[in-house]
Design an enzyme around this catalytic site. Structure first.
Site, short mmCIF file in Angstrom:
data_model
loop_
_atom_site.label_atom_id
_atom_site.label_comp_id
_atom_site.label_asym_id
_atom_site.label_seq_id
_atom_site.Cartn_x
_atom_site.Cartn_y
_atom_site.Cartn_z
N THR A 215 0.84 -1.11 -0.03
CA THR A 215 -0.05 -0.02 -0.05
C THR A 215 0.88 1.29 -0.05
O THR A 215 2.19 1.13 0.55
CB THR A 215 -0.97 -0.05 1.46
OG1 THR A 215 -1.72 -1.28 1.38
CG2 THR A 215 -1.75 1.17 1.49
N GLY A 269 -4.68 -5.53 6.39
CA GLY A 269 -5.83 -4.70 6.73
C GLY A 269 -6.88 -5.02 7.71
O GLY A 269 -7.37 -4.20 8.59
N1 GLY Z 1 -3.46 -2.63 3.91
C1 GLY Z 1 -3.79 -2.95 2.59
C2 GLY Z 1 -4.92 -4.08 2.89
O1 GLY Z 1 -4.76 -4.69 3.75
O2 GLY Z 1 -5.71 -4.07 1.84
#
Ligand code: GLY
Length: 361
Positions: A215, A269
């Site tokens: 990311t 995430g």
């Molecule tokens: N932090 C990016 C994701 O988990 O999609």
């Protein structure tokens, strides 16, 4: 409750300050003038140039210090990373989902304007952060997902492409498919494993571990003390189609309070979503914590929330990556990481890397 700066806060800020008064006579907004501008980002923010002259943090810093809106400057910065085909965790050429389709998530937040926009599972647009900006600036909504997000992007004049894979992202996906699918879904009986194919590809050097959940988050403050942030990603490599991670979710992948600070994350995430940890960090900053301590508090919460064996190493430490990038309203900044890495910074001394604080140190 409104933030009520004390005289001590004001003096500590060390800048020329103006306090906007509320009806109750207490200052609720701290407007800083003479703030030292700075942009921070995940390490990819000072790595990729997409064939141009500047990295993300340089581009954002240059625009911001030339008077352009902070959020627009940050988005111009992350666009470089989104468009660079060599960065396989963000935008064009991001590692696709389990069906080989690149689905992108992004969100942005404008501190002074108090608005935000996000897109989830967006297909066909190379720069999801720019679409997120349009959601914020052109609609009354925060989050558009899937086909609705794509239709909106088309209506806003974005080019919709049939496939955002590059040769590299497709090669990585084909390798995963060859090794994988039976293990992609957890066995409900023991919830063991995770994704051994993905883990074996990391072990064999085919997939950069950073890019598994890669990311970019980028946050900036200008000389007027205006703070903004943006996060953009292709999300978890080989995710189930439709999976939306933390990046477009306010309070998780990004949170900005214009009078307090900006916080964004990269990493797993789901672990971030379970604690809304960017929001938690902003609230720690509000209570006066230094960015480093605020980030460590979030890591402790994330560790407390991580109880499944498959997510822990032999010492009981979460076995996945997580990073927080934190910039407060005084320009103090830190990045906290579950691994010993670096993050990108651009200030008046130019673009450079700084060490992340190791979460488990
Ligand atoms: N932090 C990016 C994701 O988990 O999609």
């Amino acid at each position: 409750m409104p933030h009520r700066p004390t005289r001590r806060d004001v003096l500590a800020a060390g800048a020329s300050l103006a306090l906007a008064s509320q009806a109750d006579g207490f200052p609720s907004i701290l407007i800083r003038r003479g703030q030292k501008p700075i942009v921070i980002a995940s390490a990819n923010g000072n790595t990729f140039k997409n064939g141009g002259p500047r990295t993300c943090v340089e581009e954002a810093f240059q625009r911001m210090t030339s008077g352009q809106d902070v959020l627009e400057s940050l988005i111009a910065g992350v666009n470089i990373v989104e468009l660079d085909p060599k960065e396989t965790s963000v935008g064009f050429g991001g590692v696709p989902n389990a069906e080989g389709v690149v689905q992108l998530d992004s969100c942005c937040m404008h501190g002074p304007k108090h608005w935000a926009g996000g897109v989830g599972a967006l297909e066909g647009v190379r720069t999801p952060s720019s679409v997120a900006y349009k959601v914020a600036s052109e609609t009354d909504h925060h989050l558009l997902v899937g086909k609705g997000a794509q239709d909106f992007a088309r209506d806003m004049g974005f080019t919709i492409e049939p496939d955002l894979n590059t040769e590299s992202s497709r090669r990585i996906w084909l390798e995963w498919k060859r090794r994988a699918d039976p293990d992609h879904y957890l066995n409900p009986a023991n919830r063991g494993g995770g994704d051994p194919a993905l883990l074996s590809m990391i072990k064999d050097g085919i997939l950069d571990p950073i890019h598994a959940w890669g990311t970019i988050n980028c946050d900036g403050i200008n000389e007027k003390g205006e703070i903004c942030g943006v996060t953009t990603t292709s999300g978890l490599a080989f995710k189930i189609p439709g999976r939306v991670g933390d990046s477009p979710i306010l309070g998780a992948g990004l949170y900005v309070d214009g009078s307090i600070g900006a916080v964004g994350s990269t990493g797993r995430g789901e672990a971030n979503l379970y604690g809304c940890l960017s929001f938690l960090i902003v609230e720690e900053l509000r209570r006066g914590a230094h960015p480093k301590d605020a980030g460590l508090a979030a890591m402790r919460r994330m560790k407390q929330n991580t109880v499944e064996k498959r997510l822990l190493d032999e010492k009981g430490i979460p076995n996945f990556g997580m990073q927080y990038y934190i910039l407060d309203a005084q320009g103090r900044h830190a990045a906290i990481s579950t691994s010993r890495g670096q993050f990108a910074v651009c200030d008046e001394s130019g673009p450079h890397f700084e060490d992340c604080v190791f979460a488990w140190g």
